[in-house]
Design a protein around this motif. Structure first.
Motif, PDB file in Angstrom:
ATOM      1  N   UNK A   1       0.937  -1.245   0.057  1.00 31.01           N
ATOM      2  CA  UNK A   1      -0.083  -0.048   0.130  1.00 31.01           C
ATOM      3  C   UNK A   1       0.839   1.265   0.094  1.00 31.01           C
ATOM      4  N   UNK A   2       2.132   1.088   0.406  1.00 26.75           N
ATOM      5  CA  UNK A   2       2.860   2.335   0.642  1.00 26.75           C
ATOM      6  C   UNK A   2       3.493   2.746  -0.675  1.00 26.75           C
ATOM      7  N   UNK A   3       3.699   2.022  -1.677  1.00 24.46           N
ATOM      8  CA  UNK A   3       4.324   2.218  -2.950  1.00 24.46           C
ATOM      9  C   UNK A   3       3.820   3.416  -3.625  1.00 24.46           C
ATOM     10  N   UNK A   4       2.326   3.554  -3.930  1.00 23.80           N
ATOM     11  CA  UNK A   4       1.722   4.907  -4.497  1.00 23.80           C
ATOM     12  C   UNK A   4       1.979   5.878  -3.376  1.00 23.80           C
ATOM     13  N   UNK A   5       1.800   5.752  -2.146  1.00 27.76           N
ATOM     14  CA  UNK A   5       2.009   6.822  -1.254  1.00 27.76           C
ATOM     15  C   UNK A   5       3.507   7.324  -1.240  1.00 27.76           C
ATOM     16  N   UNK A   6       4.503   6.582  -1.544  1.00 25.29           N
ATOM     17  CA  UNK A   6       5.528   7.153  -1.652  1.00 25.29           C
ATOM     18  C   UNK A   6       5.947   8.142  -2.484  1.00 25.29           C
ATOM     19  N   UNK A   7       5.301   7.649  -3.952  1.00 27.48           N
ATOM     20  CA  UNK A   7       5.221   8.467  -5.024  1.00 27.48           C
ATOM     21  C   UNK A   7       4.779  10.086  -4.404  1.00 27.48           C
ATOM     22  N   UNK A   8       3.497   9.950  -3.853  1.00 26.01           N
ATOM     23  CA  UNK A   8       3.011  11.206  -3.381  1.00 26.01           C
ATOM     24  C   UNK A   8       3.812  11.850  -2.376  1.00 26.01           C
ATOM     25  N   UNK A   9       4.532  11.276  -1.797  1.00 27.06           N
ATOM     26  CA  UNK A   9       5.391  12.004  -0.606  1.00 27.06           C
ATOM     27  C   UNK A   9       6.540  12.580  -1.260  1.00 27.06           C
ATOM     28  N   UNK A  10       7.122  11.989  -2.212  1.00 28.49           N
ATOM     29  CA  UNK A  10       8.260  12.434  -3.082  1.00 28.49           C
ATOM     30  C   UNK A  10       7.728  13.793  -3.765  1.00 28.49           C
ATOM     31  N   UNK A  11       6.569  13.852  -3.970  1.00 26.76           N
ATOM     32  CA  UNK A  11       6.152  14.917  -4.928  1.00 26.76           C
ATOM     33  C   UNK A  11       5.786  16.395  -3.861  1.00 26.76           C
ATOM     34  N   UNK A  12       5.133  15.969  -2.713  1.00 25.18           N
ATOM     35  CA  UNK A  12       4.928  16.898  -1.507  1.00 25.18           C
ATOM     36  C   UNK A  12       5.701  17.130  -0.401  1.00 25.18           C
TER      37      UNK A  12
ATOM     38  N   UNK B   1       0.838   8.184   7.684  1.00 25.74           N
ATOM     39  CA  UNK B   1       1.589   9.284   8.042  1.00 25.74           C
ATOM     40  C   UNK B   1       1.951  10.349   7.032  1.00 25.74           C
ATOM     41  N   UNK B   2       2.204   9.518   5.855  1.00 24.22           N
ATOM     42  CA  UNK B   2       2.401  10.561   4.650  1.00 24.22           C
ATOM     43  C   UNK B   2       1.367  11.452   4.451  1.00 24.22           C
ATOM     44  N   UNK B   3       0.274  11.209   4.192  1.00 26.68           N
ATOM     45  CA  UNK B   3      -1.059  11.854   4.155  1.00 26.68           C
ATOM     46  C   UNK B   3      -1.232  12.949   5.349  1.00 26.68           C
ATOM     47  N   UNK B   4      -0.817  12.459   6.708  1.00 26.57           N
ATOM     48  CA  UNK B   4      -0.873  13.189   7.878  1.00 26.57           C
ATOM     49  C   UNK B   4      -0.052  14.379   7.691  1.00 26.57           C
ATOM     50  N   UNK B   5       1.078  14.187   7.213  1.00 27.64           N
ATOM     51  CA  UNK B   5       2.294  15.103   7.116  1.00 27.64           C
ATOM     52  C   UNK B   5       1.928  16.044   5.918  1.00 27.64           C
ATOM     53  N   UNK B   6       1.304  15.624   4.712  1.00 28.29           N
ATOM     54  CA  UNK B   6       1.134  16.451   3.809  1.00 28.29           C
ATOM     55  C   UNK B   6      -0.169  17.394   4.345  1.00 28.29           C
ATOM     56  N   UNK B   7      -1.118  17.021   4.925  1.00 34.66           N
ATOM     57  CA  UNK B   7      -2.027  17.903   5.493  1.00 34.66           C
ATOM     58  C   UNK B   7      -1.546  18.776   6.585  1.00 34.66           C
ATOM     59  N   UNK B   8      -0.520  18.154   7.394  1.00 40.26           N
ATOM     60  CA  UNK B   8      -0.136  19.169   8.368  1.00 40.26           C
ATOM     61  C   UNK B   8       0.591  20.450   7.752  1.00 40.26           C
ATOM     62  N   UNK B   9       1.233  20.371   6.481  1.00 41.12           N
ATOM     63  CA  UNK B   9       1.910  21.362   5.911  1.00 41.12           C
ATOM     64  C   UNK B   9       0.781  22.280   5.322  1.00 41.12           C
ATOM     65  N   UNK B  10      -0.405  21.885   4.876  1.00 31.84           N
ATOM     66  CA  UNK B  10      -1.477  22.751   4.484  1.00 31.84           C
ATOM     67  C   UNK B  10      -2.189  23.350   5.661  1.00 31.84           C
ATOM     68  N   UNK B  11      -2.516  22.536   6.713  1.00 29.87           N
ATOM     69  CA  UNK B  11      -3.220  23.101   7.790  1.00 29.87           C
ATOM     70  C   UNK B  11      -2.307  23.130   9.112  1.00 29.87           C
ATOM     71  N   UNK B  12      -1.442  24.215   8.960  1.00 30.66           N
ATOM     72  CA  UNK B  12      -0.519  24.251   9.972  1.00 30.66           C
ATOM     73  C   UNK B  12      -0.946  24.561  11.521  1.00 30.66           C
ATOM     74  N   UNK B  13      -2.194  24.899  11.512  1.00 33.60           N
ATOM     75  CA  UNK B  13      -2.888  25.307  12.924  1.00 33.60           C
ATOM     76  C   UNK B  13      -3.293  24.074  13.502  1.00 33.60           C
ATOM     77  N   UNK B  14      -3.433  23.058  12.685  1.00 32.40           N
ATOM     78  CA  UNK B  14      -3.850  21.781  13.456  1.00 32.40           C
ATOM     79  C   UNK B  14      -2.164  20.864  13.886  1.00 32.40           C
ATOM     80  N   UNK B  15      -2.498  19.954  15.056  1.00 28.84           N
ATOM     81  CA  UNK B  15      -1.299  19.264  15.453  1.00 28.84           C
ATOM     82  C   UNK B  15      -1.561  18.004  14.720  1.00 28.84           C
ATOM     83  N   UNK B  16      -0.297  17.195  14.690  1.00 27.05           N
ATOM     84  CA  UNK B  16       0.049  16.141  13.931  1.00 27.05           C
ATOM     85  C   UNK B  16      -1.178  15.220  14.520  1.00 27.05           C
TER      86      UNK B  16
END
Length: 307
Positions: free
Chosen positions: A63-74, A144-159
């Motif tokens: 499951x992480x293979x496509x998410x790794x690609x997403x992570x490299x981009x963002x 965790x990759x999705x969470x980190x991407x959302x954290x960069x977008x919504x910085x007022x929310x904690x991880x």
């Protein structure tokens, strides 16, 4: 690359490895044997493993293979290299612990048939493990990759808050589809969901404490009642070992000008500060509140990456 940088990389990877081991122990010792749902990609892997389709460790990698690609981009190359490392290591630990504790070497599962104990223990191990991994500026992949991407977008929310919201959905699916086995007492889907949410809540609390807890402190405003403010401030700085700032104030009732001391101190040092104020000026008025995020010398580096 200098020696200091190499040493820092090694230490970070050792911390991440310890975190991965704790995370894997939570899965193999408590969640899987007690048929409890897990968060993230691990939770989806447990659902599929429950139906005899590969083991959790393999599903995490798939499951992480496509998410790794997403992570490299963002998220960039640096974070994703360490994330791939943590993801592979945590998967290997799960396979190792499954082999060791699942009957091949040591037939000790389940450690407990009490679902509440299993849920809390798993949550603590998850929170400690993920907290260490994130402190090492890595992640275990998956959500965790999705969470980190959302954290960069919504910085007022904690991880932890973002992760909790995402994982409640996965835990709910797990509670519905994971089947109980003869190893544990029969549970209804509602009971399994409740225990799984307890585990997730424990994980979130522990994770946030590991990630942010050491940064919390007391913010104190001291309004003097007639003492020598500079003497009090000098005692605070030398005995509590913290900085202080004078603020210009004016009493609304007395209409007199006065200097207000503002300072921040660790929770452990606050009783000492309180004793100093009480000794120097028994009539002083103190306002004390919590300061969760503090940036500057002695606290968080404002230029450091946000966790």
């Amino acid at each position: 690359m200098n020696k200091k940088k190499v040493a820092n990389i090694i230490i970070r990877h050792l911390i991440a490895t310890c975190g991965c081991a704790l995370y894997a122990l939570g899965v193999e010792l408590f969640l899987s044997p007690n048929n409890l749902a897990s968060s993230g990609i691990t939770g989806i892997g447990l659902i599929l493993e429950n139906y005899g389709i590969l083991s959790t460790g393999y599903w995490i990698i798939i499951f992480n293979i496509p998410l790794f690609v997403l992570g490299f981009v963002f998220l960039g190359k640096g974070l994703m290299v360490s994330t791939i490392y943590s993801t592979v290591i945590s998967s290997l630990f799960m396979e190792l612990f499954s082999f060791l504790f699942g009957g091949s070497c040591l037939d000790i599962l389940p450690l407990t048939s009490n679902s509440l104990i299993a849920a809390v223990a798993a949550g603590i191990l998850f929170g400690l493990g993920l907290g260490l991994v994130f402190r090492a500026h890595s992640s275990t992949g998956g959500t965790d990759i999705i969470v980190k991407i959302l954290r960069k977008k919504f910085r007022y929310l904690e991880t932890g808050e973002i992760a909790f919201a995402v994982n409640v959905i996965i835990v709910t699916l797990g509670a519905i589809f994971i089947q109980t086995t003869e190893l544990v007492a029969e549970m209804t889907q509602v009971e399994r969901w409740i225990y799984s949410v307890i585990s997730l809540a424990t994980e979130t609390f522990t994770f946030d404490y590991v990630l942010y807890g050491s940064n919390s402190a007391k913010l104190v405003y001291i309004i003097p009642g007639g003492c020598d403010v500079e003497t009090m401030c000098r005692h605070i700085m030398t005995e509590v070992n913290t900085g202080a700032t004078f603020l210009n104030g004016k009493g609304a009732y007395t209409n007199t000008d006065k200097e207000v001391i503002m300072c921040v101190c660790r929770k452990a040092a606050f009783p000492k500060l309180k004793d100093i104020v009480k000794k120097e000026d028994p009539k002083a008025f103190m306002i004390v509140t919590s300061a969760k995020d503090i940036y500057g010398v002695g606290y968080q580096d404002p230029n450091a990456d946000e966790l």
